[in-house]
Design a protein around this motif. Structure first.
Motif, mmCIF file in Angstrom:
data_model
loop_
_atom_site.group_PDB
_atom_site.id
_atom_site.type_symbol
_atom_site.label_atom_id
_atom_site.label_comp_id
_atom_site.label_asym_id
_atom_site.label_seq_id
_atom_site.Cartn_x
_atom_site.Cartn_y
_atom_site.Cartn_z
ATOM 1 N N SER A 28 0.479 -0.945 -0.025
ATOM 2 C CA SER A 28 0.102 0.055 0.208
ATOM 3 C C SER A 28 0.720 0.832 0.077
ATOM 4 O O SER A 28 0.890 2.059 -0.556
ATOM 5 C CB SER A 28 -0.620 0.312 0.963
ATOM 6 O OG SER A 28 -1.920 1.306 1.744
ATOM 7 N N ALA A 29 1.926 1.245 0.615
ATOM 8 C CA ALA A 29 2.771 2.497 1.422
ATOM 9 C C ALA A 29 3.526 2.762 0.106
ATOM 10 O O ALA A 29 3.560 4.090 -0.914
ATOM 11 C CB ALA A 29 3.341 2.185 1.852
ATOM 12 N N ASN A 60 6.143 6.988 -4.396
ATOM 13 C CA ASN A 60 7.651 6.327 -4.471
ATOM 14 C C ASN A 60 8.595 6.351 -5.170
ATOM 15 O O ASN A 60 9.284 7.369 -5.742
ATOM 16 C CB ASN A 60 7.803 5.480 -3.231
ATOM 17 C CG ASN A 60 7.490 4.576 -2.000
ATOM 18 O OD1 ASN A 60 5.796 5.079 -2.275
ATOM 19 N ND2 ASN A 60 7.998 5.052 -0.911
ATOM 20 N N ILE A 65 -8.675 10.133 -4.502
ATOM 21 C CA ILE A 65 -7.331 8.835 -4.281
ATOM 22 C C ILE A 65 -7.526 8.097 -5.746
ATOM 23 O O ILE A 65 -7.079 7.863 -6.833
ATOM 24 C CB ILE A 65 -6.440 8.804 -3.501
ATOM 25 C CG1 ILE A 65 -6.680 9.586 -2.809
ATOM 26 C CG2 ILE A 65 -5.408 8.361 -4.067
ATOM 27 C CD1 ILE A 65 -5.659 9.066 -1.582
ATOM 28 N N PHE A 88 1.712 11.472 1.925
ATOM 29 C CA PHE A 88 0.738 10.270 0.335
ATOM 30 C C PHE A 88 1.497 8.943 0.342
ATOM 31 O O PHE A 88 1.214 7.983 0.208
ATOM 32 C CB PHE A 88 0.924 11.024 -0.526
ATOM 33 C CG PHE A 88 0.421 10.474 -1.289
ATOM 34 C CD1 PHE A 88 -1.363 10.589 -2.101
ATOM 35 C CD2 PHE A 88 0.793 10.005 -2.695
ATOM 36 C CE1 PHE A 88 -1.276 10.395 -3.111
ATOM 37 C CE2 PHE A 88 1.085 8.965 -4.078
ATOM 38 C CZ PHE A 88 -0.250 9.611 -3.912
ATOM 39 N N SER A 89 2.770 9.148 0.526
ATOM 40 C CA SER A 89 3.549 7.877 0.666
ATOM 41 C C SER A 89 3.226 6.734 1.434
ATOM 42 O O SER A 89 3.279 5.882 1.346
ATOM 43 C CB SER A 89 5.281 7.923 0.796
ATOM 44 O OG SER A 89 6.152 7.103 0.219
ATOM 45 N N MET A 125 -6.329 8.626 6.016
ATOM 46 C CA MET A 125 -7.049 8.501 5.522
ATOM 47 C C MET A 125 -7.804 7.318 5.675
ATOM 48 O O MET A 125 -8.443 6.694 4.907
ATOM 49 C CB MET A 125 -7.114 8.273 3.739
ATOM 50 C CG MET A 125 -5.765 7.538 2.822
ATOM 51 S SD MET A 125 -6.527 6.714 1.593
ATOM 52 C CE MET A 125 -8.089 6.077 2.236
ATOM 53 N N LEU A 170 -6.647 1.008 -0.864
ATOM 54 C CA LEU A 170 -7.433 2.295 -1.195
ATOM 55 C C LEU A 170 -9.129 1.667 -1.644
ATOM 56 O O LEU A 170 -9.929 1.966 -1.065
ATOM 57 C CB LEU A 170 -7.051 3.039 -2.272
ATOM 58 C CG LEU A 170 -5.715 4.347 -2.342
ATOM 59 C CD1 LEU A 170 -5.679 4.792 -3.505
ATOM 60 C CD2 LEU A 170 -6.536 5.223 -1.539
HETATM 61 N N1 PHE Z 1 1.177 5.514 -0.652
HETATM 62 C C1 PHE Z 1 0.042 5.696 -1.944
HETATM 63 C C2 PHE Z 1 2.102 6.246 -2.844
HETATM 64 O O1 PHE Z 1 2.625 6.029 -2.730
HETATM 65 C C3 PHE Z 1 -0.596 6.106 -2.648
HETATM 66 C C4 PHE Z 1 -2.051 6.343 -1.724
HETATM 67 C C5 PHE Z 1 -2.310 7.125 -0.569
HETATM 68 C C6 PHE Z 1 -2.354 4.509 -0.995
HETATM 69 C C7 PHE Z 1 -3.361 7.023 0.192
HETATM 70 C C8 PHE Z 1 -3.428 4.371 0.046
HETATM 71 C C9 PHE Z 1 -3.949 5.274 0.497
HETATM 72 O O2 PHE Z 1 1.835 5.241 -4.115
#
Ligand code: PHE
Length: 445
Positions: A21-22, A27, A100, A225-226, A231, A323
């Protein structure tokens, strides 16, 4: 209801799903882009500081409430605080999931289209202008990107529909090792390019004069975000976590993997950019225009290009499923829908929501919201408003309503000592709310 609730099948499954997920577009596409624009080394140090000082403490708190609530995000807030209105935080989280994923899927769609272009050799011997033209004609086409966006959503839906164990965990266990392997190959390719050393030097040499307030804000937004914070993704994934798991320890592993992959991605991209004498600070076109140019000039370029975009696709798929899972957990538990029904309906709504973003690089090019094209607006809305607001409410909830004591109790379930408990409470109660309020306020100006 909770007795039959699914759980992660293994510790490695949980960690790989969280890391999946991260690690995402954030990234591999956004981080190197932001580093490129914000001056290399100093930004990386700042980023590390924020990850460890702010990102990990919030992740620990989110996993802890998730595990305590053992429900979707709205119900979790209601369960812990039945009388208050904190469940609204959960509603914001579900909304963020839709928002998102809707634009994330559009960009992932372009990534899939690029895989096909590389395999078919479309980028062979093209110059910058021709590549820009290929990019422009893809993203401005009214229906082709919609097809890819739809296909990406079909993949996400098909995995989430199978549930936590057979869908998300299994997929992450298969895909994440492939992702690591591809990255290794690409790093090796990149650092052995002639002229790469200059890029590496630039990447790791801090220039402190470039650290300004906007840079700090963008580093903070990038951390949120990363790490998928703010959320409900982490709360939702935490809700399937076994009581025997050590939350702080796992959080450090997950955050560390995320930073590591972000830096490695920058090592893949930036030296190549330097080796070919291109500027690292061009922003979004870096991935879709500069990289194809570079790969086009390399021996076996199509092979490496294909690998790179497959890497991006894996990264975005494992983020996409996390998500949608936030949304699906809410709909299955609230309306008693089956997983299949919830995944298909909410996935289809997300597809529809993504249509304006997809058209915003073509037909709706001149249509802006608050001065930004729709896709950029969706991106800013989530990283500048929705995630920080969600993060702020979650931090206030953990720090002042649920109280750090309860989180620490939750962490002590495995009867281990909780290191740095005091410092952690201080960060959640004071630092996080101040920093997040600041991000939100400055997001409006
Ligand atoms: N962490 C993911 C990324 O770096 C985006 C993301 C944001 C996924 C929030 C889930 C929740 O691209």
């Amino acid at each position: 209801m909770n007795e039959n609730r699914e759980k992660w099948g293994s510790r490695s499954g949980f960690i790989l799903a969280m890391v999946g997920s991260a690690i995402g577009l954030g990234n591999i596409w956004r981080f190197p882009t932001v580093v490129g624009q914000s001056g290399g080394g100093a930004f990386i140090l700042l980023y590390l500081l924020i990850i460890f000082g702010i990102g990990i403490p919030l992740m620990i708190g989110e996993l802890a409430i998730g595990r305590r609530g053992k429900s979707n995000i709205v119900a979790t807030f209601k369960k812990i605080n039945p009388k208050g209105k904190w469940w609204i935080t959960g509603v914001i989280g579900v909304t963020s999931g839709f928002v998102i994923l809707s634009f994330y899927s559009v960009i992932s769609g372009w990534v899939m289209a690029y895989i096909v272009k590389f395999i078919s050799g479309e980028f062979n011997n093209l110059d910058t202008q021709e590549i820009s033209h290929t990019y422009e004609s893809l993203v401005s086409h009214p229906s082709v990107p919609l097809f890819w966006h739809g296909l990406f959503m079909v993949m996400v839906i098909s995995i989430v529909m199978l549930g936590i164990h057979k869908g998300i965990e299994k997929t992450s266990k298969i895909l994440m090792p492939i992702l690591f392997a591809i990255l290794l190959i690409l790093v090796f390719r990149s650092i052995t390019l002639e002229g790469a050393a200059e890029g590496i030097k630039w990447l790791f040499k801090p220039d402190w004069s470039l650290i300004t307030i906007p840079t700090i804000l963008s580093a903070l937004g990038q951390v949120f975000f990363s790490l998928s914070l703010g959320m409900g993704t982490i709360i939702t994934y935490g809700s399937y976590l076994n009581d025997s798991e050590n939350i702080p320890y796992n959080s450090v592993i997950i955050a560390f993997s995320d930073v590591f992959i972000a830096i490695i991605s920058a090592v893949v991209i930036i030296p190549a950019v330097f080796a070919y004498g291109v500027q690292p600070d061009v922003g979004m076109p870096l991935i879709f225009i500069t990289l194809p140019l570079i790969f086009g000039a390399l021996p076996l370029g199509n092979f490496f290009g294909t690998l790179f975009f497959i890497l991006l696709l894996i990264a975005s798929l494992t983020s996409g499923i996390s998500l949608l899972q936030v949304v699906v957990a809410y709909f299955t538990e609230t309306f008693k829908w089956s997983k299949k029904k919830a995944s298909i309906i909410t996935g289809f709504i997300t597809f529809l929501m993504g249509i304006p973003s997809s058209l915003s690089t073509g037909l709706l090019e001149n249509y802006t919201i608050f001065g930004e094209p729709i896709l950029d607006f969706m991106d800013s809305l989530s990283s500048r408003i929705l995630l920080p607001v969600g993060g702020l409410l979650t931090a206030l909830f953990i720090g002042w309503v649920w109280k750090p004591k309860s989180t620490i109790e939750e962490m002590q379930k495995q009867d281990n000592k909780v290191p740095l408990g005091r410092q952690w409470s201080f960060v959640v109660k004071f630092i996080l709310p101040v920093v997040l309020s600041y991000i939100i306020i400055s997001g409006f100006f």
